[in-house]
Structures are given as C-alpha cells and as structure tokens.
Enzyme design. Structure first.
Site, PDB file in Angstrom:
ATOM      1  N   ASN A   1       4.436 -26.740 -39.545  1.00  0.00           N
ATOM      2  CA  ASN A   1       5.382 -26.237 -40.553  1.00  0.00           C
ATOM      3  C   ASN A   1       6.733 -26.779 -40.406  1.00  0.00           C
ATOM      4  OD1 ASN A   1       7.325 -24.306 -41.597  1.00  0.00           O
ATOM      5  ND2 ASN A   1       5.999 -22.540 -41.036  1.00  0.00           N
TER       6      ASN A   1
ATOM      7  N   CYS B   1      12.291 -20.634 -44.465  1.00  0.00           N
ATOM      8  CA  CYS B   1      11.137 -21.516 -45.386  1.00  0.00           C
ATOM      9  C   CYS B   1      11.284 -21.548 -46.607  1.00  0.00           C
ATOM     10  CB  CYS B   1       9.824 -20.684 -44.703  1.00  0.00           C
ATOM     11  SG  CYS B   1       9.305 -20.901 -43.101  1.00  0.00           S
TER      12      CYS B   1
ATOM     13  N   HIS C   1       4.998 -23.787 -49.681  1.00  0.00           N
ATOM     14  CA  HIS C   1       5.644 -24.031 -48.359  1.00  0.00           C
ATOM     15  C   HIS C   1       4.319 -24.104 -47.302  1.00  0.00           C
ATOM     16  CE1 HIS C   1       7.205 -23.606 -44.427  1.00  0.00           C
ATOM     17  NE2 HIS C   1       6.983 -22.312 -44.399  1.00  0.00           N
TER      18      HIS C   1
HETATM   19  C1  LIG Z   1      -0.105 -17.255 -35.397  1.00  0.00           C
HETATM   20  C2  LIG Z   1      -1.766 -16.862 -35.890  1.00  0.00           C
HETATM   21  C3  LIG Z   1      -2.114 -18.252 -36.253  1.00  0.00           C
HETATM   22  C4  LIG Z   1      -2.437 -16.014 -35.049  1.00  0.00           C
HETATM   23  O1  LIG Z   1      -3.650 -16.249 -35.412  1.00  0.00           O
HETATM   24  P1  LIG Z   1      -4.593 -14.658 -35.559  1.00  0.00           P
HETATM   25  O2  LIG Z   1      -5.876 -14.778 -35.934  1.00  0.00           O
HETATM   26  O3  LIG Z   1      -3.359 -13.718 -35.812  1.00  0.00           O
HETATM   27  O4  LIG Z   1      -4.686 -14.666 -33.819  1.00  0.00           O
HETATM   28  P2  LIG Z   1      -6.160 -14.190 -32.972  1.00  0.00           P
HETATM   29  O5  LIG Z   1      -6.147 -12.623 -32.891  1.00  0.00           O
HETATM   30  O6  LIG Z   1      -7.117 -15.066 -33.437  1.00  0.00           O
HETATM   31  O7  LIG Z   1      -5.743 -14.582 -31.472  1.00  0.00           O
HETATM   32  C5  LIG Z   1      -4.679 -14.014 -30.892  1.00  0.00           C
HETATM   33  C6  LIG Z   1      -5.173 -14.547 -29.325  1.00  0.00           C
HETATM   34  O8  LIG Z   1      -4.860 -15.951 -29.431  1.00  0.00           O
HETATM   35  C7  LIG Z   1      -3.649 -16.071 -28.405  1.00  0.00           C
HETATM   36  N1  LIG Z   1      -2.984 -17.193 -28.875  1.00  0.00           N
HETATM   37  C8  LIG Z   1      -1.829 -17.121 -29.268  1.00  0.00           C
HETATM   38  N2  LIG Z   1      -1.397 -18.461 -29.545  1.00  0.00           N
HETATM   39  C9  LIG Z   1      -2.282 -19.438 -29.109  1.00  0.00           C
HETATM   40  C10 LIG Z   1      -2.476 -20.687 -28.752  1.00  0.00           C
HETATM   41  N3  LIG Z   1      -1.312 -21.550 -29.451  1.00  0.00           N
HETATM   42  N4  LIG Z   1      -3.481 -21.023 -28.089  1.00  0.00           N
HETATM   43  C11 LIG Z   1      -4.424 -20.370 -27.829  1.00  0.00           C
HETATM   44  N5  LIG Z   1      -4.676 -18.929 -27.898  1.00  0.00           N
HETATM   45  C12 LIG Z   1      -3.231 -18.559 -28.592  1.00  0.00           C
HETATM   46  C13 LIG Z   1      -3.053 -14.827 -28.130  1.00  0.00           C
HETATM   47  O9  LIG Z   1      -2.497 -14.618 -26.950  1.00  0.00           O
HETATM   48  C14 LIG Z   1      -3.976 -13.820 -28.174  1.00  0.00           C
HETATM   49  O10 LIG Z   1      -4.654 -13.615 -27.195  1.00  0.00           O
HETATM   50  P3  LIG Z   1      -5.203 -12.325 -26.727  1.00  0.00           P
HETATM   51  O11 LIG Z   1      -6.449 -11.988 -27.886  1.00  0.00           O
HETATM   52  O12 LIG Z   1      -5.913 -12.444 -25.342  1.00  0.00           O
HETATM   53  O13 LIG Z   1      -3.991 -11.042 -26.848  1.00  0.00           O
HETATM   54  C15 LIG Z   1      -1.675 -16.306 -37.128  1.00  0.00           C
HETATM   55  O14 LIG Z   1      -1.345 -15.006 -37.012  1.00  0.00           O
HETATM   56  C16 LIG Z   1      -0.820 -16.763 -38.364  1.00  0.00           C
HETATM   57  O15 LIG Z   1      -1.103 -17.607 -39.089  1.00  0.00           O
HETATM   58  N6  LIG Z   1       0.390 -16.037 -38.676  1.00  0.00           N
HETATM   59  C17 LIG Z   1       1.152 -16.558 -39.582  1.00  0.00           C
HETATM   60  C18 LIG Z   1       2.184 -17.368 -39.205  1.00  0.00           C
HETATM   61  C19 LIG Z   1       2.985 -18.396 -39.944  1.00  0.00           C
HETATM   62  O16 LIG Z   1       2.811 -18.999 -40.801  1.00  0.00           O
HETATM   63  N7  LIG Z   1       4.565 -18.179 -39.960  1.00  0.00           N
HETATM   64  C20 LIG Z   1       5.376 -19.009 -40.507  1.00  0.00           C
HETATM   65  C21 LIG Z   1       5.552 -18.133 -41.767  1.00  0.00           C
HETATM   66  S1  LIG Z   1       6.781 -19.044 -42.552  1.00  0.00           S
END
Ligand SMILES: CC(C)(COP(=O)(O)OP(=O)(O)OC[C@H]1O[C@@H](n2cnc3c(N)ncnc32)[C@H](O)[C@@H]1OP(=O)(O)O)[C@@H](O)C(=O)NCCC(=O)NCCS
Length: 344
Positions: free
Chosen positions: A301, A126, A271
């Site tokens: 992204n 990224c 980004h």
């Molecule tokens: C990935 C991200 C959106 C997840 O959000 P989060 O707030 O951490 O997740 P939550 O705790 O609210 O939810 C997790 C739950 O959602 C579920 N889940 C994951 N992806 C899902 C999706 N696409 N749809 C529905 N549910 C999903 C998981 O399995 C988990 O379920 P569980 O609680 O039963 O185990 C967040 O962590 C994030 O934005 N991280 C940074 C990602 C990023 O930008 N990466 C690139 C960097 S360059």
C-alpha cells in the site's frame, strides 16, 4: 500523449479537464516478506494470504518524498509531451511529507524550477490522489489553470514500527510516487467525467497517527515516544469492513451520476490497500477479474501514490489506452472515500 493541450492559448470561461500524462517512480530497494521475517515475528504465508503482498519498496538513505515526486513528475511530463514550464499549479498529496511544514509541494516546485507558481499540499491519505484530481478538475473547469501537476508520494517506511509490535501495519505499506498532468482539453469525447468525495470524521481513531500534533502541548515529548503513539494505529478488521462497503458504494455513485453502466467501464483502478479488499469489492460489483486492476503484490500500500502507480502500469501493460473509460476509487484514514470517472 497530448502535447497540444500544453499550449498557452486563451480559453473560454468553462473548460474540460483530462489526464494528459501519467508516470511513477518506486525506489530501487525491494523488501520481500522474507526480509520482514528477519526483523519481526511474521511470515510470508501470513502476509500473502491476508493481503496479497509479496514485496514492497523502501527509500534509500538520502532519498526523500519530494525526490521521488520529482522523478514521477518528469515521467508524467514526458508521457504528456509537456514541457515542465507549461505547468501552472502543483497539487501534492501525501501523509508522509518531508517536513511538518512547509509542504512538500514547495520542495517539488523548487526542484522542478517552477518557482512562483502555486503549490498546494493536501492530506487525504489513501484518497489523496482522487481528492487532488477533483481539485485539479475544478481549477481547469473554471479556467484558472491549464496544466496542473498532481502528485501522490509517500515515504511510509520511515513512519512505521518495523518490529513485531507494529507488524499488523508494517507489512502492508511501501514507498513510491505517482504523478499526473491534468490539462485543459477541447475534446468532448475524453476527460474527467465526475469525481465524488466523502469523509466521516467519527472514524478518525480507527486508522491514525496520533502524535506528534498540536492538540498536545508540547507537540512532541519523550512520553509520546515511550508510549509509541508516534506510530500509526489501525483497527484492521474495522477498516476492512468499511472499505469493502465504501468502495462499491462510491463507484456506483459515480456511475449513476454519469448514467454509465458498470459493464461499459474498461478498468476499475482501486487504491491498492489489500488484495482481499479489492477482491471483495470486485465481487460486490460483480465484475470479472480482468476489469479490476491490482499490483499490490509488488508494492504493498503506497497510499496517495498507489492509484497513479497502478494506472501507469495498466497503461504500460496495454490494459487501458486513449479512449478507455476508467474508474478510480479509494478509501482510507479519516475515514475518507472517493471515486473518479474519466475517459483517457
Ligand atoms: C490487517 C489485516 C490484514 C489483518 O487480517 P485479519 O484477518 O483481520 O487478522 P487475523 O484475525 O487473521 O489475524 C490476527 C492475528 O494475526 C496477528 N498478526 C497481525 N499482524 C501480523 C503479521 N504481520 N504477521 C503475523 N501475524 C500477525 C495478530 O497479532 C493476531 O494474532 P492473535 O490472533 O494471536 O491476536 C486485515 O484486518 C486487513 O486487511 N485490514 C485492512 C487493512 C488496510 O487495508 N488498511 C489500509 C486501508 S487504506
């Protein structure tokens, strides 16, 4: 934008680099959150709430990374008023190259008819565009090159697990390409002011694609595919936490090094990782909404392509223009993080 910078005049030893033109290309195929609901257990509400993404683009069959890069490059050349033959070096940032080797820079060079000039592929995920901008800046400063084509292009849709198993990553990413022409300038009032690059390899496993790779023998095996280690892995919460800290840190580093107040920056273009990360960064920097650009709702992204796509759109929307002071910043796998301050 700056056709005079594309001339072949002989210069002095130290020079200044500026962004003479920028352009982007995204595939025609729009994939909405509702489309993803049909192939995995997810929901539009979950994706919008946590990421701000509404839709993204995926390449069509037969369309590849270098094809998108070529389209974006030709738009950047037009915007710069630069002839393709004026380009004397290519820097190509991607984590999703067409082949394991050679680099996609070689494919693009041939497609543009620039056979013979150097083509450098970089793999900084990224942060690829900002790392590439820094490299271009150094080459222009030393007088080695006059007009560098810098590209960020990604085909993410073919490298993500589009099933419920991979949903945490799959919903985030999209395909696209952005390109910029980095040229020598004699104009003291514009150009790249500084670039700041960082990495910390102790976090490699928090966001990575383990296989295939030469650390294994053989490099590729059926076992890898069975274990799904060829799909990317992300520790989402961990990545979020680090990104929300590193973005403001590296933006402040650039501002302090240049002795520039954040209020003098016309637009911060981060980004496009996640709307919530962008919002957290904006709040930490205490910037108003209109000073931090976001178009993640349209493309997701797009990794190395996200900054040049966002910058092209910010110009098209009239948010920045010649003379604007902008700050680019990125965070990604590695971890890597980086920023660039420039006056258009
Ligand atoms: C990935 C991200 C959106 C997840 O959000 P989060 O707030 O951490 O997740 P939550 O705790 O609210 O939810 C997790 C739950 O959602 C579920 N889940 C994951 N992806 C899902 C999706 N696409 N749809 C529905 N549910 C999903 C998981 O399995 C988990 O379920 P569980 O609680 O039963 O185990 C967040 O962590 C994030 O934005 N991280 C940074 C990602 C990023 O930008 N990466 C690139 C960097 S360059």
């Amino acid at each position: 934008m700056m056709a005079e910078n594309c001339s072949n005049q002989k210069g002095q030893i130290m020079h200044k680099a500026h962004m003479a033109g920028i352009g982007y290309y995204v595939p025609e195929k729009v994939v909405t959150n509702a489309d993803l609901e049909k192939i995995m257990d997810t929901s539009d509400e979950w994706i919008r709430e946590r990421t701000g993404i509404i839709e993204r683009r995926y390449v069509a069959d037969g369309e590849n990374n270098a094809d998108m890069a070529e389209k974006a490059s030709r738009k950047a050349l037009d915007h710069a008023g630069c002839d393709v033959q004026d380009i004397d070096f290519i820097i190509y940032a991607t984590l999703s190259p067409d082949y394991f080797f050679p680099g996609s820079g070689c494919l693009l060079q041939d497609q543009l008819g620039l056979n013979g000039i150097g083509a450098l592929d970089i793999r900084n995920q990224c942060c690829g565009f900002v790392y590439g901008l820094s490299i271009a800046d150094q080459y222009i400063k030393t007088g080695e090159y006059k007009n560098i084509l810098l590209v960020g292009s990604e085909v993410q849709s073919r490298g993500i697990d589009l099933t419920t198993r991979g949903r945490d990553i799959a919903v985030l990413f999209g395909d696209g390409a952005g390109a910029a022409i980095i040229s020598r300038t004699d104009d003291e009032n514009r150009g790249i002011i500084n670039t700041k690059l960082h990495a910390d390899g102790k976090y490699i496993k928090e966001l990575w694609c383990e296989d295939p790779g030469s650390i294994k023998n053989p490099r590729l095996s059926h076992e890898m595919i069975d274990s799904t280690s060829h799909w990317p892995y992300m520790n989402g919460r961990y990545v979020f936490k680090h990104a929300a800290t590193r973005f403001p840190e590296v933006i402040n580093e650039a501002l302090e090094a240049a002795n520039i107040n954040k209020d003098d920056v016309d637009l911060v273009i981060p980004h496009q990782a996640n709307m919530r990360i962008t919002e957290a960064v904006r709040m930490r920097l205490e910037l108003p909404e209109e000073k931090v650009y976001s178009n993640i709702h349209k493309y997701g992204n797009t990794t190395a392509a996200s900054i040049p796509i966002a910058m092209s759109e910010a110009i098209a929307e009239g948010l920045i223009k010649e003379g604007s002071l902008i700050c680019l910043a990125a965070f990604g796998s590695g971890f890597t993080w980086a920023s660039a301050l420039l006056r258009l």
